[in-house]
Design a protein around this motif. Structure first.
Motif, PDB file in Angstrom:
ATOM      1  N   ASP A  53     -41.248 -34.603  32.736  1.00 40.12           N
ATOM      2  CA  ASP A  53     -40.713 -34.414  31.387  1.00 40.12           C
ATOM      3  C   ASP A  53     -39.501 -33.489  31.470  1.00 40.12           C
ATOM      4  O   ASP A  53     -39.648 -32.279  31.649  1.00 40.12           O
ATOM      5  CB  ASP A  53     -41.793 -33.809  30.494  1.00 40.12           C
ATOM      6  N   TYR A  54     -38.320 -34.066  31.320  1.00 40.10           N
ATOM      7  CA  TYR A  54     -37.089 -33.287  31.462  1.00 40.10           C
ATOM      8  C   TYR A  54     -36.933 -32.196  30.402  1.00 40.10           C
ATOM      9  O   TYR A  54     -36.150 -31.277  30.587  1.00 40.10           O
ATOM     10  CB  TYR A  54     -35.869 -34.199  31.438  1.00 40.10           C
ATOM     11  N   VAL A  55     -37.683 -32.298  29.298  1.00 37.69           N
ATOM     12  CA  VAL A  55     -37.657 -31.234  28.298  1.00 37.69           C
ATOM     13  C   VAL A  55     -38.082 -29.918  28.957  1.00 37.69           C
ATOM     14  O   VAL A  55     -37.603 -28.850  28.605  1.00 37.69           O
ATOM     15  CB  VAL A  55     -38.577 -31.575  27.097  1.00 37.69           C
ATOM     16  N   TYR A  56     -38.970 -30.008  29.941  1.00 36.70           N
ATOM     17  CA  TYR A  56     -39.456 -28.840  30.674  1.00 36.70           C
ATOM     18  C   TYR A  56     -38.643 -28.560  31.928  1.00 36.70           C
ATOM     19  O   TYR A  56     -38.889 -27.568  32.607  1.00 36.70           O
ATOM     20  CB  TYR A  56     -40.925 -29.038  31.066  1.00 36.70           C
ATOM     21  N   TRP A 116     -43.105 -36.781  20.190  1.00 36.06           N
ATOM     22  CA  TRP A 116     -43.148 -38.206  20.542  1.00 36.06           C
ATOM     23  C   TRP A 116     -41.995 -38.964  19.865  1.00 36.06           C
ATOM     24  O   TRP A 116     -41.384 -39.836  20.476  1.00 36.06           O
ATOM     25  CB  TRP A 116     -44.494 -38.814  20.139  1.00 36.06           C
ATOM     26  N   LEU A 117     -41.731 -38.660  18.604  1.00 35.12           N
ATOM     27  CA  LEU A 117     -40.640 -39.342  17.895  1.00 35.12           C
ATOM     28  C   LEU A 117     -39.284 -39.013  18.504  1.00 35.12           C
ATOM     29  O   LEU A 117     -38.412 -39.893  18.595  1.00 35.12           O
ATOM     30  CB  LEU A 117     -40.654 -38.990  16.409  1.00 35.12           C
ATOM     31  N   GLN A 118     -39.103 -37.772  18.917  1.00 34.13           N
ATOM     32  CA  GLN A 118     -37.865 -37.382  19.598  1.00 34.13           C
ATOM     33  C   GLN A 118     -37.671 -38.257  20.831  1.00 34.13           C
ATOM     34  O   GLN A 118     -36.589 -38.780  21.078  1.00 34.13           O
ATOM     35  CB  GLN A 118     -37.924 -35.895  19.983  1.00 34.13           C
ATOM     36  N   GLU A 119     -38.729 -38.444  21.568  1.00 32.69           N
ATOM     37  CA  GLU A 119     -38.654 -39.264  22.785  1.00 32.69           C
ATOM     38  C   GLU A 119     -38.355 -40.727  22.431  1.00 32.69           C
ATOM     39  O   GLU A 119     -37.569 -41.387  23.105  1.00 32.69           O
ATOM     40  CB  GLU A 119     -39.972 -39.137  23.559  1.00 32.69           C
ATOM     41  N   VAL A 127     -38.530 -38.708  29.337  1.00 34.32           N
ATOM     42  CA  VAL A 127     -39.612 -39.231  30.177  1.00 34.32           C
ATOM     43  C   VAL A 127     -39.418 -40.701  30.565  1.00 34.32           C
ATOM     44  O   VAL A 127     -40.221 -41.244  31.323  1.00 34.32           O
ATOM     45  CB  VAL A 127     -41.003 -39.044  29.514  1.00 34.32           C
ATOM     46  N   GLY A 128     -38.368 -41.312  30.079  1.00 30.61           N
ATOM     47  CA  GLY A 128     -38.137 -42.741  30.351  1.00 30.61           C
ATOM     48  C   GLY A 128     -37.861 -43.073  31.797  1.00 30.61           C
ATOM     49  O   GLY A 128     -37.928 -44.237  32.194  1.00 30.61           O
TER      50      GLY A 128
END
Length: 181
Positions: A53-56, A116-119, A127-128
Motif C-alpha cells: 500500500d503506497y499510502v504507507y 476504499w473510495l479513494q483507492e 494498491v493497483g
C-alpha cells in the motif's frame, strides 16, 4: 434502565486499541519507522506493507501526500473514543457508553469507506500494482475487517440505543398522560 454491554464489541475495541496506536505511530514517525529508519525495528511488518500500500510507503511520503497522517490523526481520536467507551461501559456504567461506541464505530466505518473510495477513484493508485493474491491477502482481507466489524457494531448499538429510546418514550408518554388526568 441499565444498558447492555456486548463482550464482542468490547473485545474488538480492546484488541484494536494497540493496533491503531501502533499503526498511527508508524505513520507519524515516517521516515524513521520505514525500512532503513532507526525505529523500523518497532514496525518490521510494515517493510512488506509499505510495498503493498503506497499510502504507507515512500512514494506518499516523498510526494507530501497528507492523507496518511490525516487519517492517522483521526485514528487517534477514534482510539480515545474506544478507550472512553470501555471506561464508560465497564468502569463507570454510564448510559452514554452505547452512544460513544456507536459514534466511534461510525467514524471507523466512514474512514475505511473513504480509504476504499479513494483507492477506487484514483484508479488503484496505491494498491493497483499488486497481483490479485497479494491484494486479497494483504489489503482486502485486513482492511475488510475494518468495514465488517464496525458495521456490525453500528447495527448492534443502534438497536440497543433505539430500544432504550422507545422505553424512555413510553415512560415519558405515561408521565404525560398521568399529568393530564
Amino acid at each position: 434502565m441499565a444498558f447492555k454491554t456486548h463482550a464482542w464489541i468490547s473485545l474488538w475495541f480492546a484488541l484494536t486499541i494497540p493496533v491503531i496506536f501502533w499503526d498511527a505511530g508508524y505513520c507519524f514517525f515516517r521516515p524513521r519507522s520505514m525500512v532503513g529508519g532507526d525505529l523500523h525495528w518497532i514496525w518490521k511488518p510494515y517493510a512488506l506493507y509499505q510495498e503493498v500500500d503506497y499510502v504507507y510507503g515512500l512514494k506518499a511520503l516523498e510526494s507530501g501526500d497528507g492523507f496518511t497522517n490525516a487519517q492517522s490523526a483521526l485514528n487517534i481520536v477514534e482510539n480515545f473514543m474506544n478507550i472512553a467507551y470501555l471506561y464508560l461501559a465497564h468502569v463507570s456504567g454510564s448510559p452514554a457508553a452505547p452512544l460513544l461506541g456507536f459514534a466511534s464505530a461510525v467514524m471507523t466505518l466512514s474512514k475505511t469507506v473513504l480509504y476504499w473510495l479513494q483507492e477506487y477513484y484514483c484508479g488503484g493508485c496505491a494498491v493497483g500494482h499488486n497481483d490479485l493474491k497479494t491484494l486479497i491477502v494483504y489489503w482486502i482481507i485486513p482492511n475488510g475487517l475494518w468495514l465488517l466489524v464496525p458495521s456490525f457494531i453500528i447495527w448492534q448499538l443502534a438497536k440497543d440505543i433505539t430500544g432504550a429510546l422507545r422505553v424512555a418514550d413510553r415512560a415519558a408518554q405515561k408521565t404525560a398522560s398521568g399529568k393530564k388526568q
